[in-house]
Design a protein around this motif. Structure first.
Motif, PDB file in Angstrom:
ATOM      1  N   UNK A   1      33.602  85.153  57.553  1.00 60.83           N
ATOM      2  CA  UNK A   1      33.704  84.699  56.252  1.00 60.83           C
ATOM      3  C   UNK A   1      33.948  85.836  54.917  1.00 60.83           C
ATOM      4  N   UNK A   2      32.820  86.649  55.222  1.00 59.75           N
ATOM      5  CA  UNK A   2      32.775  87.900  54.356  1.00 59.75           C
ATOM      6  C   UNK A   2      34.059  88.774  54.237  1.00 59.75           C
ATOM      7  N   UNK A   3      34.257  88.890  55.556  1.00 59.97           N
ATOM      8  CA  UNK A   3      35.468  89.970  55.928  1.00 59.97           C
ATOM      9  C   UNK A   3      36.681  89.304  55.300  1.00 59.97           C
ATOM     10  N   UNK A   4      36.936  88.094  55.591  1.00 61.57           N
ATOM     11  CA  UNK A   4      38.072  87.354  54.915  1.00 61.57           C
ATOM     12  C   UNK A   4      38.241  87.428  53.622  1.00 61.57           C
ATOM     13  N   UNK A   5      37.186  87.109  53.096  1.00 61.70           N
ATOM     14  CA  UNK A   5      37.091  87.105  51.614  1.00 61.70           C
ATOM     15  C   UNK A   5      37.233  88.585  50.845  1.00 61.70           C
TER      16      UNK A   5
ATOM     17  N   UNK B   1      41.042  88.949  51.241  1.00 58.91           N
ATOM     18  CA  UNK B   1      41.933  88.345  50.189  1.00 58.91           C
ATOM     19  C   UNK B   1      41.806  88.881  48.675  1.00 58.91           C
ATOM     20  N   UNK B   2      40.516  89.600  48.526  1.00 56.58           N
ATOM     21  CA  UNK B   2      40.340  90.139  46.915  1.00 56.58           C
ATOM     22  C   UNK B   2      40.926  91.569  47.156  1.00 56.58           C
ATOM     23  N   UNK B   3      41.744  92.019  47.902  1.00 50.29           N
ATOM     24  CA  UNK B   3      42.275  93.168  47.825  1.00 50.29           C
ATOM     25  C   UNK B   3      43.990  93.269  47.677  1.00 50.29           C
ATOM     26  N   UNK B   4      44.528  94.268  47.012  1.00 52.71           N
ATOM     27  CA  UNK B   4      45.895  94.257  46.728  1.00 52.71           C
ATOM     28  C   UNK B   4      46.867  93.886  48.285  1.00 52.71           C
TER      29      UNK B   4
ATOM     30  N   UNK C   1      23.675  87.453  53.117  1.00 51.83           N
ATOM     31  CA  UNK C   1      24.473  86.113  53.672  1.00 51.83           C
ATOM     32  C   UNK C   1      24.641  86.304  55.242  1.00 51.83           C
ATOM     33  N   UNK C   2      24.501  85.093  55.786  1.00 54.90           N
ATOM     34  CA  UNK C   2      24.841  85.132  57.210  1.00 54.90           C
ATOM     35  C   UNK C   2      25.984  83.875  57.456  1.00 54.90           C
ATOM     36  N   UNK C   3      26.975  84.156  58.193  1.00 56.87           N
ATOM     37  CA  UNK C   3      28.114  83.387  58.311  1.00 56.87           C
ATOM     38  C   UNK C   3      28.552  82.711  56.908  1.00 56.87           C
ATOM     39  N   UNK C   4      28.432  83.608  56.054  1.00 52.05           N
ATOM     40  CA  UNK C   4      29.114  83.393  54.807  1.00 52.05           C
ATOM     41  C   UNK C   4      28.330  82.887  53.767  1.00 52.05           C
ATOM     42  N   UNK C   5      27.016  82.330  54.137  1.00 47.88           N
ATOM     43  CA  UNK C   5      25.759  81.623  53.517  1.00 47.88           C
ATOM     44  C   UNK C   5      24.728  82.257  52.886  1.00 47.88           C
ATOM     45  N   UNK C   6      24.338  82.227  51.672  1.00 51.08           N
ATOM     46  CA  UNK C   6      23.224  82.879  51.153  1.00 51.08           C
ATOM     47  C   UNK C   6      21.764  82.182  52.038  1.00 51.08           C
ATOM     48  N   UNK C   7      21.177  83.196  52.433  1.00 50.20           N
ATOM     49  CA  UNK C   7      20.130  82.776  53.186  1.00 50.20           C
ATOM     50  C   UNK C   7      18.789  82.425  52.085  1.00 50.20           C
ATOM     51  N   UNK C   8      18.786  82.543  50.960  1.00 53.93           N
ATOM     52  CA  UNK C   8      17.683  81.952  50.211  1.00 53.93           C
ATOM     53  C   UNK C   8      16.186  82.374  50.792  1.00 53.93           C
ATOM     54  N   UNK C   9      15.854  83.423  51.062  1.00 59.53           N
ATOM     55  CA  UNK C   9      14.730  83.825  51.558  1.00 59.53           C
ATOM     56  C   UNK C   9      13.350  83.261  50.861  1.00 59.53           C
ATOM     57  N   UNK C  10      12.448  82.689  51.387  1.00 60.80           N
ATOM     58  CA  UNK C  10      11.312  82.026  50.987  1.00 60.80           C
ATOM     59  C   UNK C  10      10.271  82.063  52.067  1.00 60.80           C
TER      60      UNK C  10
ATOM     61  N   UNK D   1      23.557  80.893  42.312  1.00 64.98           N
ATOM     62  CA  UNK D   1      24.791  81.259  42.890  1.00 64.98           C
ATOM     63  C   UNK D   1      25.780  81.475  41.453  1.00 64.98           C
ATOM     64  N   UNK D   2      26.491  82.634  41.638  1.00 69.02           N
ATOM     65  CA  UNK D   2      27.466  82.839  40.409  1.00 69.02           C
ATOM     66  C   UNK D   2      28.973  82.477  41.156  1.00 69.02           C
ATOM     67  N   UNK D   3      29.904  82.401  40.229  1.00 63.28           N
ATOM     68  CA  UNK D   3      31.215  82.180  40.718  1.00 63.28           C
ATOM     69  C   UNK D   3      31.662  83.477  41.196  1.00 63.28           C
ATOM     70  N   UNK D   4      32.543  83.330  42.356  1.00 66.49           N
ATOM     71  CA  UNK D   4      33.160  84.454  42.981  1.00 66.49           C
ATOM     72  C   UNK D   4      33.928  85.440  42.129  1.00 66.49           C
ATOM     73  N   UNK D   5      33.724  86.810  42.173  1.00 64.95           N
ATOM     74  CA  UNK D   5      34.554  87.625  41.280  1.00 64.95           C
ATOM     75  C   UNK D   5      36.007  87.464  41.586  1.00 64.95           C
ATOM     76  N   UNK D   6      36.664  87.174  41.002  1.00 65.16           N
ATOM     77  CA  UNK D   6      38.366  86.794  41.279  1.00 65.16           C
ATOM     78  C   UNK D   6      39.314  88.143  41.054  1.00 65.16           C
TER      79      UNK D   6
END
Length: 599
Positions: free
Chosen positions: A177-181, A184-187, A553-562, A588-593
């Protein structure tokens, strides 16, 4: 991919890099590092990329693919543009650093090229400062690249080249998911090169979606090492490497030897240790002046020097027939370097020996080498006391025999010894023994078997620090792994990814180790539940590690370690009341567009 797309089966490589269309600056750098002719993947990929085509390269590690994409990128780089022009995504920080070093090496003939590694485990300040100053090439892991995109600190609006290196490994580690994002965020008009050892359906889908009519280049997996080289390995703990090398040097019948280490500093340190133990050794590395390098190599060729301690770069292009042995004091992290290293022996049809020191944590590297070269390495035992003593006695005998052949000098000393015997009434054999003591000095000629038997073996010492390497975390999903026999205090931590996110232990280990700067040995038991997982990590995680893992992130999701405070059957005890629960999960912040069309 379309059926109409190009399918190229690489067979023969052209004789020179100049024939591929590279410019003078890049060709000069290749000459300086000793590269003479391109590998198959380089021969086919470089002209294609120089033409501006997208590429899918199917090749194992060790085929030279880093140069295949780095050289054409450098050849077409605009050094006046300060925003990133090329982005290389790699699955691990080790590979990212290796690719970054390769770019810097190949850019030696081009002034003003700035390359930046971006990975978890390095402070953000270093990366942010470099990005503000301006960089041409960014090499990084998907997690940290995503972090910079989220923060708005990485501007990819003018990106011209994007490379996915070891794409199948990235997807296996949960970065799909990270790779695809990122893609998509590149020209849209960027040039893309994707390299993978295999072509699963997910890679084909990725290629069809994000690459423009790519040329597919396939390199058939061939045995990359010469059959006349005997390849062995020794499992040994890092602190015992120097002693292990000394044992091997005493017993192995070698003419000339190259000992490879990873860093420039280590070449000098190890060469000094070997000289102190009576061996003829010198160091060469990237800081050694060319004139000094040539003198050292000539000494090795003439027999005035027996052992060369070197880095990969310093030994490129080295061709000395007298080299009978290569020792990987530090096993290389990629098979390409391994093949280049052991290729320094077995020259001109002669037989050669390659010995690799492998720490328990590095077993996975051994497996990668065997898989890529399709050759098995033979495990060797460290020479025991009897073997060392037998060798020392044989050399002592040879020294006496050689001295007896010096007729005139023997005659002169015979008179001197005779004078001593007559005046002191001492048997000649006792005089000979006394002279041996004088010649030997304070160091005993033979090892004491009783003392050696009382000491732990090198293998025992290595086993004490054994940790699973990458690729060795293969236990069933949801199963706990036994705790390691270690004095390190461990604690249970909770991460917000589980079975429904389709995670596996190896993905957890890979992501947390890369982003947090941890080693594989820092992991204990892992328990994967439906919505979360419990991971045993060192109890004393530093604030710096906590901060690095905030955005993992793992599988595109923040792990939120505690820290884990909930009871779980068979698990680790909950921490004491009042224990630090670690930093709160990042909001979580909105993704950089940047670079996306505004809807």
């Amino acid at each position: 991919m379309n059926d109409e797309q190009d399918q190229t089966d690489v067979t023969d490589a052209p004789p020179t890099f100049a024939a591929l269309g590279l410019g003078d600056a890049v060709l000069k750098a290749l000459k300086d590092v000793g590269y003479e002719s391109p590998s198959s993947i380089q021969a086919e990929t470089i002209p294609t990329l120089l033409q501006g085509r997208d590429v899918v390269g199917l090749a194992q590690t060790g085929t030279g693919k880093t140069a295949a994409f780095a050289l054409p990128i450098l050849d077409r780089l605009d050094v006046k543009q300060k925003t990133p022009q090329a982005l290389v995504l790699a699955p691990t920080r080790e590979l990212a650093l290796q690719v970054c070093e390769a770019f810097q090496k190949y850019a030696s003939g081009t002034r003003g090229v700035h390359v930046l590694p971006v990975y978890g485990g390095q402070a953000y300040g270093v990366q942010l400062s470099a990005l503000r100053r301006g960089v041409h090439i960014v090499v990084g892991t998907p997690g940290r690249i995503m972090d910079h995109l989220d923060k708005g600190t990485l501007d990819l609006s003018e990106l011209r080249f994007l490379v996915l290196d070891e794409a199948d490994e990235m997807l296996n580690m949960g970065f799909a998911e990270d790779v695809e994002t990122i893609l998509a965020d590149t020209p849209d008009d960027k040039q893309v090169a994707l390299f993978s050892a295999t072509m699963p359906a997910q890679i084909r889908r990725l290629s069809k979606k994000y690459l423009n009519d790519p040329v597919e280049i396939t390199v058939k997996n061939k045995t990359a090492t010469a059959s006349n080289i005997t390849q062995r390995y020794l499992i040994v703990g890092y602190p015992q490497k120097a002693d292990a090398l000394t044992r091997i040097l005493e017993v192995e019948n070698f003419e000339g030897m190259i000992v490879f280490v990873r860093t420039k500093n280590e070449t000098e340190t190890l060469a000094e240790k070997l000289r102190a133990r009576g061996f003829s050794a010198m160091a060469i590395n990237g800081d050694v002046a060319q004139a000094q390098r040539e003198r050292t190599v000539n000494q090795l060729k003439s027999g005035k020097l027996d052992i060369l301690v070197a880095t990969d770069v310093a030994a490129r292009g080295l061709d000395v027939e007298r080299i009978s042995h290569v020792v990987n004091f530090d096993i290389p992290t990629d098979t390409e370097s391994y093949v280049h290293r052991i290729g320094r022996t077995g020259r001109a049809g002669r037989s050669g020996d390659a010995i690799s020191f492998v720490t328990p944590r590095e077993r996975y590297l051994l497996k990668h080498i065997e898989k890529a070269t399709r050759q098995s390495l033979t495990e060797m035992r460290l020479p025991d006391v009897d073997a060392v003593n037998a060798t020392r006695l044989a050399r002592f005998d040879d020294a006496i025999t050689a001295a007896l052949g010096q007729g005139e000098r023997v005659e002169a000393f015979r008179d001197i010894i005779g004078h001593y015997v007559r005046n002191h009434d001492v048997p000649e054999v006792d005089v000979a023994a006394a002279l041996a003591i004088v010649a030997q000095g304070d160091t005993p000629l033979l090892l004491d078997p009783a003392a050696e038997r009382a000491r732990p073996t090198f293998t025992d010492k290595a086993a004490r620090t054994e940790r699973p390497g990458r690729g060795e975390d293969r236990f069933d999903r949801g199963q706990r792994r036994p705790r390691h026999a270690s004095d390190k205090a461990m604690k249970a931590y909770k991460i917000q990814v589980g079975k429904r996110h389709k995670v596996e232990p190896r993905q957890i280990v890979g992501a947390i180790a890369n982003e947090g700067g941890l080693s594989r040995g820092d992991f204990g038991a892992i328990k994967i539940n439906p919505d979360f997982s419990i991971v045993e990590l060192p109890a004393d995680l530093s604030p710096d590690v906590w901060k690095r893992l905030e955005n993992t992130r793992i599988s595109g999701k923040l792990i939120e370690l505690s820290e884990d405070r909930g009871p779980r059957g068979g698990g680790a005890r909950a921490p004491r009341s009042g224990a630090d629960d670690g930093p709160p999960a990042r909001e979580k912040k909105p993704r950089h567009k940047k670079n996306r069309d505004d809807d």
